[in-house]
Structure formats: C-alpha cells, structure tokens
Design an enzyme around this catalytic site. Sequence first.
Site, short mmCIF file in Angstrom:
data_model
loop_
_atom_site.label_atom_id
_atom_site.label_comp_id
_atom_site.label_asym_id
_atom_site.label_seq_id
_atom_site.Cartn_x
_atom_site.Cartn_y
_atom_site.Cartn_z
N TRP A 31 0.69 -1.24 -0.03
CA TRP A 31 0.09 0.11 -0.03
C TRP A 31 0.94 1.23 0.00
CZ3 TRP A 31 -0.06 4.20 3.41
CH2 TRP A 31 -1.19 5.01 3.33
N SER A 97 4.61 -6.42 2.45
CA SER A 97 3.65 -5.43 3.24
C SER A 97 2.17 -5.77 2.91
CB SER A 97 3.88 -4.12 2.97
OG SER A 97 3.31 -3.31 3.98
N THR A 98 1.38 -4.97 2.65
CA THR A 98 -0.13 -5.49 2.25
C THR A 98 0.04 -6.84 1.40
OG1 THR A 98 -0.87 -3.24 2.70
CG2 THR A 98 -2.44 -4.65 1.67
N ALA A 122 8.64 -8.15 4.60
CA ALA A 122 8.20 -7.26 5.41
C ALA A 122 6.64 -7.09 5.52
CB ALA A 122 8.52 -5.66 5.10
N ASP A 227 12.65 -2.17 10.80
CA ASP A 227 11.26 -1.97 9.99
C ASP A 227 10.18 -0.87 10.93
OD1 ASP A 227 8.70 -1.90 8.86
OD2 ASP A 227 8.79 -3.67 8.04
N HIS A 256 11.68 -0.88 6.15
CA HIS A 256 10.51 -1.80 5.69
C HIS A 256 10.58 -1.73 4.15
CE1 HIS A 256 6.17 -2.83 5.44
NE2 HIS A 256 5.99 -1.80 4.66
#
Length: 276
Positions: A31, A97-98, A122, A227, A256
């Site tokens: 995101w 991430s997302t 991450a 992160d 991150h």
Amino acid sequence: MTTITTSDGTTLFYKDWGPKDAQPIVFHHGWPLSADDWDNQMLFFLSEGYRVIAHDRRGHGRSDQTDLGNDMDTYAADVAEIAKALDLRDAVHIGHSTGGGEVTRYAARAERGRVAKAILIAAIPPVMAQSDANPDGIPMEVFDGLRSALEANRPQFYRDLPSGPFYGFNREGAKVSQGLIDNWWRQGMSGGAKAHHDCIEVFSETDFTEDLKALTVPVLIIHGEDDQIVPIENAAHKAIKLVRDGTLKTYRGLSHGLFATHPEVVNPDMLAFIRA
C-alpha cells in the site's frame, strides 16, 4: 495495456514478461503502490529465466479506482482470477507489506497446483492492530492518524512517508534516494483515495492467523530488523511460528522498503529459496 476484467466488472492492469512456459513468479505490491514497485525484481528474475507477473491491486495504479470491494477477501479473489486467466501453475508468489497479506490469503485458498512457494517481505501477517487478542500490536490511534493524514493532504502525506520511515531515510547516516521517494509518490498518487483509505483498515485489522496455519507450501519470511512501518516483533517473529514449512531471514538495520533499497542483498536470497 494488458488487463483482465474480474467477475464483478473491475478492470485490473498487469504486466506479464518472459517465456510463457517458464515457472511464473507473481509479485504483489504494498500500500498504496503499484506493480511498478517491483521493476528491479522483475528485471532480475526475468534475466534468470523466469516468467514474471505483477498486477496493480484494485484501486491502485492503473487498475480501476474502485469504491467497493477494497477488502482482503476480494484482493485474494482478484489474484485467483488472474491466475486462472493466465493459467498460472507451480507459481512462486512474492508479496511486500499488504501484498504479503494478499499472498497469504490467496495461497491459503488457492487451487491445488497453482502455488509452489511463497515469499513474504516485511509483510503484515498475522495481524498489525492492537486488540484484546493481540495486546502487543500497534495502537489503533496510529492507523487513525494515517487516515487523518490521507484525508487532510494526501499528496503531502505521500511525500512524508517515503522521505522518512518507509525506507529508513529518517535514520542518521541513511543514504537517501530522491528517486525512490519520487517514485513512491508517483505510484501512490496514481491510485484512488477511497481505495487507499479503505485499505488502511484492511492492512491493520485483517487477521491472517488461520491463513498462515493453512499454508502447505514452503514459505520464506523476509524482514528488516529496523522496520518502522511493520515492526518485526509484531509480524515476522509471530508469523514464522504459525507456518508449517517456514524459513525466517532478517536483515540488521534494514527498513520496511528493504527490497527497494538493497535489492543486491535481497534478490539473491529470494533466488536461492526459489531454486532450493
């Protein structure tokens, strides 16, 4: 542009490079970015003989700026539709991430033979937000602050995040890349404000505990030890205990956005896992 139209009428953009009979590697962005976040990795794995695919999640990049369906079940269903349309089998799915949440949800539910391995970078699983069930999670006020910043001035918010904690550029001695900052802003602003706003709830409150337990394929979990967006203690250190066949690889001092700032470190480790 290469696109598919999902069963609910949403047009999704994707890139598909390389030999169609080679093993596919599918990239899932974070995101509020797009498939362009994977340029380095797509070129790297393409040069190693793989078929590389990356899509813009609904509401992001060049895909439709949806006001509905911005939830993790729909994201995973969209991936299933792409995999079916392109007839992807024995694929490696890599998510940041997302996107790591998206990989987890999709792989846990995928048709037999579609997924060979998964790499979570991450990533948000098992769950980010603090709750009675996750007392050491991130307080909800943090995510409320993200929503407020997006509502107040999305362009400035999308400057501040990559300039600071996302890539660790707020750390003393950090080697700042203005190109990465500008590219983050460009990708973010190409998506839709409503979808991005909705996705804050998705990445903060979705619980992937059962999805992690359901994964039957080998999983590589990659995380930077510095992160500031998805703290390693709340994510990778918990996730590795929930998967059946997992490998944890952490990187001292990395952020991150570690695959973007240090591809020369991360890419070979991913390649070794894929080839193992």
